[in-house]
Design an enzyme around this catalytic site. Structure first.
Site, mmCIF file in Angstrom:
data_model
loop_
_atom_site.group_PDB
_atom_site.id
_atom_site.type_symbol
_atom_site.label_atom_id
_atom_site.label_comp_id
_atom_site.label_asym_id
_atom_site.label_seq_id
_atom_site.Cartn_x
_atom_site.Cartn_y
_atom_site.Cartn_z
ATOM 1 N N GLY A 239 0.757 -1.244 0.000
ATOM 2 C CA GLY A 239 0.000 0.000 0.000
ATOM 3 C C GLY A 239 0.786 1.291 0.000
ATOM 4 O O GLY A 239 0.190 2.365 -0.140
ATOM 5 N N GLU A 275 3.915 -6.730 1.609
ATOM 6 C CA GLU A 275 3.382 -7.095 0.284
ATOM 7 C C GLU A 275 3.290 -5.874 -0.624
ATOM 8 O O GLU A 275 2.204 -5.515 -1.090
ATOM 9 C CB GLU A 275 1.970 -7.677 0.439
ATOM 10 C CG GLU A 275 1.856 -8.881 1.340
ATOM 11 C CD GLU A 275 0.401 -9.242 1.666
ATOM 12 O OE1 GLU A 275 -0.504 -8.413 1.438
ATOM 13 O OE2 GLU A 275 0.187 -10.362 2.141
ATOM 14 N N PRO A 276 4.400 -5.207 -0.895
ATOM 15 C CA PRO A 276 4.305 -4.041 -1.782
ATOM 16 C C PRO A 276 4.108 -4.465 -3.229
ATOM 17 O O PRO A 276 4.695 -5.451 -3.685
ATOM 18 C CB PRO A 276 5.665 -3.361 -1.603
ATOM 19 C CG PRO A 276 6.607 -4.459 -1.222
ATOM 20 C CD PRO A 276 5.785 -5.488 -0.474
ATOM 21 N N ARG A 278 2.573 -1.694 -5.935
ATOM 22 C CA ARG A 278 2.714 -0.455 -6.694
ATOM 23 C C ARG A 278 4.112 0.170 -6.562
ATOM 24 O O ARG A 278 4.682 0.616 -7.552
ATOM 25 C CB ARG A 278 1.669 0.551 -6.178
ATOM 26 C CG ARG A 278 1.532 1.802 -7.005
ATOM 27 C CD ARG A 278 0.604 2.799 -6.301
ATOM 28 N NE ARG A 278 -0.657 2.240 -5.920
ATOM 29 C CZ ARG A 278 -1.757 2.218 -6.696
ATOM 30 N NH1 ARG A 278 -1.722 2.767 -7.883
ATOM 31 N NH2 ARG A 278 -2.872 1.665 -6.266
ATOM 32 N N TYR A 318 -10.092 5.598 -11.683
ATOM 33 C CA TYR A 318 -9.780 6.255 -10.399
ATOM 34 C C TYR A 318 -9.508 7.745 -10.555
ATOM 35 O O TYR A 318 -8.926 8.349 -9.645
ATOM 36 C CB TYR A 318 -8.516 5.653 -9.779
ATOM 37 C CG TYR A 318 -8.425 4.162 -9.671
ATOM 38 C CD1 TYR A 318 -9.333 3.432 -8.900
ATOM 39 C CD2 TYR A 318 -7.398 3.463 -10.302
ATOM 40 C CE1 TYR A 318 -9.207 2.063 -8.776
ATOM 41 C CE2 TYR A 318 -7.264 2.089 -10.178
ATOM 42 C CZ TYR A 318 -8.179 1.394 -9.410
ATOM 43 O OH TYR A 318 -8.051 0.044 -9.285
ATOM 44 N N CYS A 346 -15.022 4.522 -28.017
ATOM 45 C CA CYS A 346 -16.258 5.296 -28.064
ATOM 46 C C CYS A 346 -16.866 5.468 -26.674
ATOM 47 O O CYS A 346 -17.946 4.945 -26.393
ATOM 48 C CB CYS A 346 -17.261 4.594 -28.957
ATOM 49 S SG CYS A 346 -16.510 4.061 -30.461
ATOM 50 N N GLU A 347 -16.155 6.110 -25.787
ATOM 51 C CA GLU A 347 -16.673 6.424 -24.448
ATOM 52 C C GLU A 347 -16.026 7.740 -24.046
ATOM 53 O O GLU A 347 -14.809 7.910 -24.231
ATOM 54 C CB GLU A 347 -16.217 5.383 -23.408
ATOM 55 C CG GLU A 347 -16.567 3.968 -23.756
ATOM 56 C CD GLU A 347 -17.335 3.270 -22.652
ATOM 57 O OE1 GLU A 347 -17.645 3.923 -21.628
ATOM 58 O OE2 GLU A 347 -17.618 2.093 -22.841
ATOM 59 N N TYR A 375 -0.766 -1.782 -12.080
ATOM 60 C CA TYR A 375 -2.196 -1.732 -12.398
ATOM 61 C C TYR A 375 -2.412 -1.125 -13.789
ATOM 62 O O TYR A 375 -3.388 -0.419 -14.026
ATOM 63 C CB TYR A 375 -2.963 -0.977 -11.293
ATOM 64 C CG TYR A 375 -2.661 -1.550 -9.919
ATOM 65 C CD1 TYR A 375 -3.158 -2.806 -9.563
ATOM 66 C CD2 TYR A 375 -1.831 -0.889 -9.012
ATOM 67 C CE1 TYR A 375 -2.840 -3.370 -8.336
ATOM 68 C CE2 TYR A 375 -1.512 -1.450 -7.780
ATOM 69 C CZ TYR A 375 -2.030 -2.689 -7.451
ATOM 70 O OH TYR A 375 -1.718 -3.253 -6.240
HETATM 71 C C1 LIG Z 1 -3.378 -4.957 -3.601
HETATM 72 C C2 LIG Z 1 -2.783 -5.589 -2.413
HETATM 73 C C3 LIG Z 1 -1.442 -5.369 -2.091
HETATM 74 C C4 LIG Z 1 -0.553 -4.419 -2.860
HETATM 75 O O1 LIG Z 1 -0.926 -3.090 -2.752
HETATM 76 P P1 LIG Z 1 0.008 -1.958 -3.384
HETATM 77 O O2 LIG Z 1 -0.730 -0.711 -3.145
HETATM 78 O O3 LIG Z 1 0.160 -2.270 -4.829
HETATM 79 O O4 LIG Z 1 1.313 -2.007 -2.671
HETATM 80 C C5 LIG Z 1 -0.913 -6.058 -1.022
HETATM 81 N N1 LIG Z 1 -1.663 -6.921 -0.289
HETATM 82 C C6 LIG Z 1 -2.959 -7.149 -0.560
HETATM 83 C C7 LIG Z 1 -3.720 -8.095 0.275
HETATM 84 C C8 LIG Z 1 -3.561 -6.498 -1.630
HETATM 85 O O5 LIG Z 1 -4.853 -6.719 -1.888
#
Ligand SMILES: *Cc1c(COP(=O)(O)O)cnc(C)c1O
Length: 421
Positions: A239, A275-276, A278, A318, A346-347, A375
């Site tokens: 995140g 869990e990075p 992005r 977004y 076409c949107e 993404y």
């Molecule tokens: C999407 C997600 C992530 C990664 O989020 P980023 O914003 O891309 O770092 C990590 N863990 C879980 C459970 C997710 O759903």
């Protein structure tokens, strides 16, 4: 920092001029930099140095096997959210012991595949899921290692579509019910509790929500240990945000994030997983497209380009901002001109930017969307029967197509016509 810079008047990916890739593969295409991927992975790895840890790349951000293999070669584990991602990670050579399985809707088939193929842990998100995983594990004669995802009810202060840690979101169990749910898990013979999981959202630009969530996880760790659970692993989710717009205030660095983790959780002696997604791949990828037409409207000029919302949906979905730059470096001091940058679909939603100042551009010119690595390609579709655009990986002065553009025939021949027609 990334490795997409102007050199000799031309935007390069590492040592490769982007116009050369465009000539070789056609436009539009995604292009990733190995050096940037490597740098970003190492920043996280180093930020957690001194603590037992594993960086599990959230592969939903960009899941091409060449990217997975690059990161796995540096020591990354993977965070997967579907059976397809699990299979892809295994196909890229990632061992099961380095794969964690997240997601609110895991099916029996997905559980079975992961238990048979090897898994580090399931991040369980509900009691019904816990009961099903227990059944599946028992039917296979194995024990499933689990964490339980808790929802800490903190406001991630990010876009509503990517916030996951408030009590109204569908993710995890309310942290107030955690002790009860852990007791339920401990009573199931097919499960082994190994820790706690939390993930509060994506594109966070402030450490405070993470800190509040992790503080709650620290308290919960102690309460659960007092209840007799073996909490040895904390999965802290992903995140951390990236700067999408040059000149805007920059989000916290992985080093600051790591220091905060140490402050809040270091005393617990747990193994840390993060869990990075992005932050590892976002600024390691760009999308290159070509101007098809410059159309002058009433008081505004449109750049109609050959990529569209089906190729990069973030602006439509977004309201996301991507910096857009010409591939040929503009002359110093050239006057900027405002353009609406749109695709051919076409949107009306197929608009990448409104009144964006750019140097004057003409049909045939190339532009690059920055920060398109996360993404981007993974959310692409073939809407309007537009082929999925190729992905290219650069490594120093080399580049390789890591997913080719399909032909129209390949796309069309996926349909099958029923015998009555
Ligand atoms: C999407 C997600 C992530 C990664 O989020 P980023 O914003 O891309 O770092 C990590 N863990 C879980 C459970 C997710 O759903």
């Amino acid at each position: 920092m990334d490795h997409f810079l102007y050199r000799d008047g031309m935007l390069h990916a590492e040592d490769v001029p982007l116009n050369e890739i465009a000539a070789a593969v056609g436009t539009p295409f995604y292009c990733y930099s190995t050096a940037t991927l490597t740098r970003h992975f190492r920043l996280f790895d180093e930020a957690l140095a001194g603590m037992d840890h594993l960086v599990c790349y959230a592969m939903k951000a960009a899941s091409n096997q060449a990217i997975l293999k690059t990161l796995a070669g540096l020591g990354a584990g993977m965070d997967v959210v579907s059976g397809g991602e699990y299979a892809r990670a295994r196909a890229a050579g990632v061992p099961g012991e380095r794969i964690v399985f997240s997601g609110v809707g895991k099916t029996r088939e997905e559980m079975r595949a992961a238990l048979q193929g090897g898994i580090r842990q399931f991040n369980v998100e509900s009691e019904p899921e816990m009961d099903v995983l227990n059944e599946v594990a028992l039917s296979l004669g194995v024990v499933a290692p689990i964490t339980i995802r808790v929802n800490p009810d903190v406001d991630a202060k990010t876009h509503a579509k990517i916030a996951t840690g408030k009590s109204e979101n569908k993710f995890g169990i309310p942290i107030g019910r955690a002790r009860q749910v852990y007791a339920h898990a401990a009573a199931l013979p097919g499960l082994q509790v190994v820790g706690i999981d939390v993930h509060i959202g994506s594109q966070l630009t402030d450490l405070q929500p993470f800190r509040l969530a992790y503080r709650k996880v620290a308290e919960l760790t102690q309460a659960l240990r007092a209840d007799g659970h073996d909490i040895r692993r904390l999965d802290l989710g992903g995140g951390l945000g990236i700067p999408y717009q040059q000149g805007n205030s920059a989000p916290p660095l992985p080093m600051e994030y790591g220091a905060m983790i140490r402050e809040e959780l270091g005393h617990l002696g747990c193994e840390i997983e993060i869990e990075p997604g992005r932050l590892i791949v976002g600024n390691a990828g760009i999308m290159v497209s070509q101007v098809i037409y410059v159309k002058s409207g009433e008081g505004r000029d449109f750049l109609i380009i050959d990529s569209a919302m089906n190729d990069l949906i973030r602006p439509a979905m977004y309201d996301a901002h991507h910096d857009i730059v010409p591939v040929v470096q503009p002359a110093v001091g050239v006057a900027q001109h405002p353009y609406d940058i749109v695709g051919p679909v076409c949107e009306t939603g197929d608009t990448f930017a409104r009144q964006r100042p750019l140097p004057p551009l003409q049909a045939g010119d190339l532009v690059a969307f920055r920060s398109a690595g996360a993404y981007g390609a993974v959310m692409a579709s073939e809407y309007n029967t537009r082929p999925l655009i190729p992905e290219v990986l650069v490594h120093g002065d080399q580049f390789a197509v890591i997913r080719a553009r399909p032909s129209f025939d390949e796309i069309i021949n996926r349909d099958t016509i029923p015998q009555w027609l």
